[in-house]
Write a protein that holds these residues in place. Structure first.
Motif, PDB file in Angstrom:
ATOM      1  N   UNK A 216       0.845  -1.195   0.000  1.00 24.57           N
ATOM      2  CA  UNK A 216       0.000   0.000   0.000  1.00 24.57           C
ATOM      3  C   UNK A 216       0.877   1.240   0.000  1.00 24.57           C
ATOM      4  N   UNK A 217       0.262   2.384  -0.280  1.00 26.82           N
ATOM      5  CA  UNK A 217       1.016   3.631  -0.422  1.00 26.82           C
ATOM      6  C   UNK A 217       1.630   4.086   0.895  1.00 26.82           C
ATOM      7  N   UNK A 218       0.979   3.794   2.008  1.00 27.58           N
ATOM      8  CA  UNK A 218       1.517   4.184   3.316  1.00 27.58           C
ATOM      9  C   UNK A 218       2.864   3.510   3.559  1.00 27.58           C
ATOM     10  N   UNK A 219       2.933   2.211   3.271  1.00 26.57           N
ATOM     11  CA  UNK A 219       4.179   1.476   3.486  1.00 26.57           C
ATOM     12  C   UNK A 219       5.258   1.895   2.500  1.00 26.57           C
ATOM     13  N   UNK A 220       4.874   2.139   1.263  1.00 27.09           N
ATOM     14  CA  UNK A 220       5.839   2.607   0.264  1.00 27.09           C
ATOM     15  C   UNK A 220       6.466   3.922   0.720  1.00 27.09           C
ATOM     16  N   UNK A 221       5.647   4.825   1.220  1.00 25.35           N
ATOM     17  CA  UNK A 221       6.150   6.109   1.710  1.00 25.35           C
ATOM     18  C   UNK A 221       7.126   5.902   2.865  1.00 25.35           C
ATOM     19  N   UNK A 222       6.775   5.013   3.806  1.00 23.89           N
ATOM     20  CA  UNK A 222       7.639   4.753   4.957  1.00 23.89           C
ATOM     21  C   UNK A 222       8.967   4.145   4.531  1.00 23.89           C
ATOM     22  N   UNK A 223       8.940   3.303   3.518  1.00 24.69           N
ATOM     23  CA  UNK A 223      10.173   2.679   3.015  1.00 24.69           C
ATOM     24  C   UNK A 223      11.052   3.718   2.332  1.00 24.69           C
ATOM     25  N   UNK A 224      10.463   4.532   1.469  1.00 23.42           N
ATOM     26  CA  UNK A 224      11.248   5.515   0.723  1.00 23.42           C
ATOM     27  C   UNK A 224      11.780   6.624   1.615  1.00 23.42           C
ATOM     28  N   UNK A 225      11.165   6.841   2.752  1.00 25.48           N
ATOM     29  CA  UNK A 225      11.699   7.818   3.703  1.00 25.48           C
ATOM     30  C   UNK A 225      13.059   7.382   4.243  1.00 25.48           C
ATOM     31  N   UNK A 226      13.354   6.088   4.143  1.00 28.06           N
ATOM     32  CA  UNK A 226      14.634   5.551   4.602  1.00 28.06           C
ATOM     33  C   UNK A 226      15.673   5.526   3.492  1.00 28.06           C
ATOM     34  N   UNK A 227      15.327   6.032   2.324  1.00 24.46           N
ATOM     35  CA  UNK A 227      16.255   6.081   1.203  1.00 24.46           C
ATOM     36  C   UNK A 227      15.736   5.305   0.014  1.00 24.46           C
ATOM     37  N   UNK A 228      16.415   5.404  -1.139  1.00 27.23           N
ATOM     38  CA  UNK A 228      15.971   4.700  -2.341  1.00 27.23           C
ATOM     39  C   UNK A 228      16.104   3.191  -2.190  1.00 27.23           C
ATOM     40  N   UNK A 229      15.211   2.469  -2.854  1.00 25.42           N
ATOM     41  CA  UNK A 229      15.312   1.005  -2.900  1.00 25.42           C
ATOM     42  C   UNK A 229      16.105   0.627  -4.141  1.00 25.42           C
ATOM     43  N   UNK A 230      17.186  -0.115  -3.942  1.00 23.70           N
ATOM     44  CA  UNK A 230      18.069  -0.502  -5.046  1.00 23.70           C
ATOM     45  C   UNK A 230      17.568  -1.728  -5.785  1.00 23.70           C
ATOM     46  N   UNK A 231      16.925  -2.647  -5.054  1.00 21.96           N
ATOM     47  CA  UNK A 231      16.490  -3.900  -5.676  1.00 21.96           C
ATOM     48  C   UNK A 231      15.484  -4.592  -4.776  1.00 21.96           C
ATOM     49  N   UNK A 232      14.712  -5.464  -5.402  1.00 29.04           N
ATOM     50  CA  UNK A 232      13.796  -6.376  -4.713  1.00 29.04           C
ATOM     51  C   UNK A 232      14.261  -7.786  -5.052  1.00 29.04           C
ATOM     52  N   UNK A 233      14.330  -8.661  -4.061  1.00 30.43           N
ATOM     53  CA  UNK A 233      14.756 -10.035  -4.317  1.00 30.43           C
ATOM     54  C   UNK A 233      14.076 -10.968  -3.331  1.00 30.43           C
ATOM     55  N   UNK A 234      13.872 -12.199  -3.749  1.00 33.69           N
ATOM     56  CA  UNK A 234      13.262 -13.218  -2.896  1.00 33.69           C
ATOM     57  C   UNK A 234      14.216 -14.389  -2.727  1.00 33.69           C
ATOM     58  N   UNK A 235      14.128 -15.017  -1.574  1.00 32.65           N
ATOM     59  CA  UNK A 235      14.988 -16.172  -1.307  1.00 32.65           C
ATOM     60  C   UNK A 235      14.619 -17.369  -2.173  1.00 32.65           C
ATOM     61  N   UNK A 236      13.334 -17.466  -2.574  1.00 27.66           N
ATOM     62  CA  UNK A 236      12.879 -18.576  -3.417  1.00 27.66           C
ATOM     63  C   UNK A 236      11.456 -18.270  -3.872  1.00 27.66           C
ATOM     64  N   UNK A 237      10.881 -19.026  -4.798  1.00 32.47           N
ATOM     65  CA  UNK A 237       9.595 -18.671  -5.390  1.00 32.47           C
ATOM     66  C   UNK A 237       8.429 -18.547  -4.422  1.00 32.47           C
ATOM     67  N   UNK A 238       8.425 -19.304  -3.316  1.00 31.08           N
ATOM     68  CA  UNK A 238       7.343 -19.143  -2.351  1.00 31.08           C
ATOM     69  C   UNK A 238       7.277 -17.730  -1.791  1.00 31.08           C
ATOM     70  N   UNK A 239       8.384 -17.011  -1.878  1.00 32.88           N
ATOM     71  CA  UNK A 239       8.488 -15.672  -1.312  1.00 32.88           C
ATOM     72  C   UNK A 239       8.419 -14.567  -2.369  1.00 32.88           C
ATOM     73  N   UNK A 240       8.028 -14.883  -3.599  1.00 32.92           N
ATOM     74  CA  UNK A 240       7.922 -13.849  -4.632  1.00 32.92           C
ATOM     75  C   UNK A 240       6.902 -12.785  -4.253  1.00 32.92           C
TER      76      UNK A 240
END
Length: 270
Positions: free
Chosen positions: A92-116
């Motif tokens: 949701x937008x609230x969480x996105x805002x809270x994340x970006x307040x901590x700086x830019x996100x360089x990448x998204x990655x998952x440990x395996x497909x169950x976690x996509x």
């Protein structure tokens, strides 16, 4: 785009009759059948994301109530930017805002497909950041997009933050090594590649966790040997379960124990 109600992995429409991830032997389709759900439906039902600091530079993000498997996303914050690890199946937008307040996100990655989770949706909300998927597991991607980048072996995110492919649970199963974590002693984010047990002093090595199918002793020893080269003192699994200290020794001893039981060394106790 819809998500599987059981695993919360996003899927392009029209969706298949059954979720391919859940029909695999490592997962399951519930007795009451396959269900697909939209992010709008979750939002209308009051779905929330909760952010909690695990330690300086590491933020756990979980869904309340649980969505799908219910993993905890880990946001690793570095001076250069962040890694969003094991993305949950809601955004949701609230969480996105809270994340970006901590700086830019360089990448998204998952440990395996169950976690996509809804990894492509997370990328779009965060400005189109790369979604890193192990090439060995590309067949499990349910929503293709130009933001997805495939990798093998090791992948550097930024200084002191690197992905390493271990295999095991899935051929592309991976860990994230964060050198600055645990006060500079190093942290591994492992998902299900190596799983901190409830006793907090041992680790499991499984092909299927819900269906109780173990990996061989040889594979457990191989994974431990691969990770022996890294410096770390703490491990976080995909439910915020952790080995708080001396995790490298715990990993080594757990692999030895797993292999010994698989060989039959302790059959006299059964």
């Amino acid at each position: 785009m819809l998500t599987c109600a059981t695993c919360a992995v996003e899927r392009e429409e029209p969706t298949p009759e059954l979720c391919p991830i859940c029909t695999d032997e490592r997962q399951y389709v519930p007795e009451d059948g396959q269900k697909w759900i939209s992010l709008d439906e979750l939002a209308q039902a009051g779905q929330q994301l909760l952010l909690e600091q695990n330690e300086p530079g590491l933020i756990g993000i979980r869904t309340a109530p649980k969505v799908g498997i219910g993993q905890t996303t880990q946001l690793v914050v570095t001076p250069q930017g962040s890694l969003l690890w094991d993305p949950v199946g809601f955004v949701d937008d609230i969480s996105v805002k809270a994340i970006l307040e901590r700086g830019p996100v360089l990448a998204i990655a998952a440990s395996h497909p169950h976690m996509f989770g809804v990894q492509v949706e997370w990328s779009r909300r965060l400005g189109g950041v790369p979604v890193l998927v192990a090439d060995a597991d590309r067949r499990w991607v349910g929503r293709n997009d130009a933001v997805i980048s495939y990798w093998s072996g090791s992948r550097r995110i930024t200084e002191g933050l690197t992905l390493h492919q271990t295999g095991g649970h899935f051929p592309g199963s991976a860990v994230a090594h964060w050198a600055a974590g645990a006060g500079g002693k190093g942290v591994l984010l492992t998902g299900d590649s190596v799983f901190p047990n409830p006793d907090r002093r041992s680790i499991a090595f499984m092909r299927s966790y819900p269906n109780h199918l173990p990996l061989s002793g040889a594979v457990a020893l191989r994974i431990a040997s691969q990770l022996e080269e890294l410096t770390f003192d703490r491990i976080y699994g995909n439910f915020n379960n952790k080995i708080a200290s001396e995790a490298k020794a715990v990993l080594h001893d757990s692999a030895q124990r797993h292999a010994a039981w698989a060989r039959g060394d302790f059959d006299h106790l059964t």
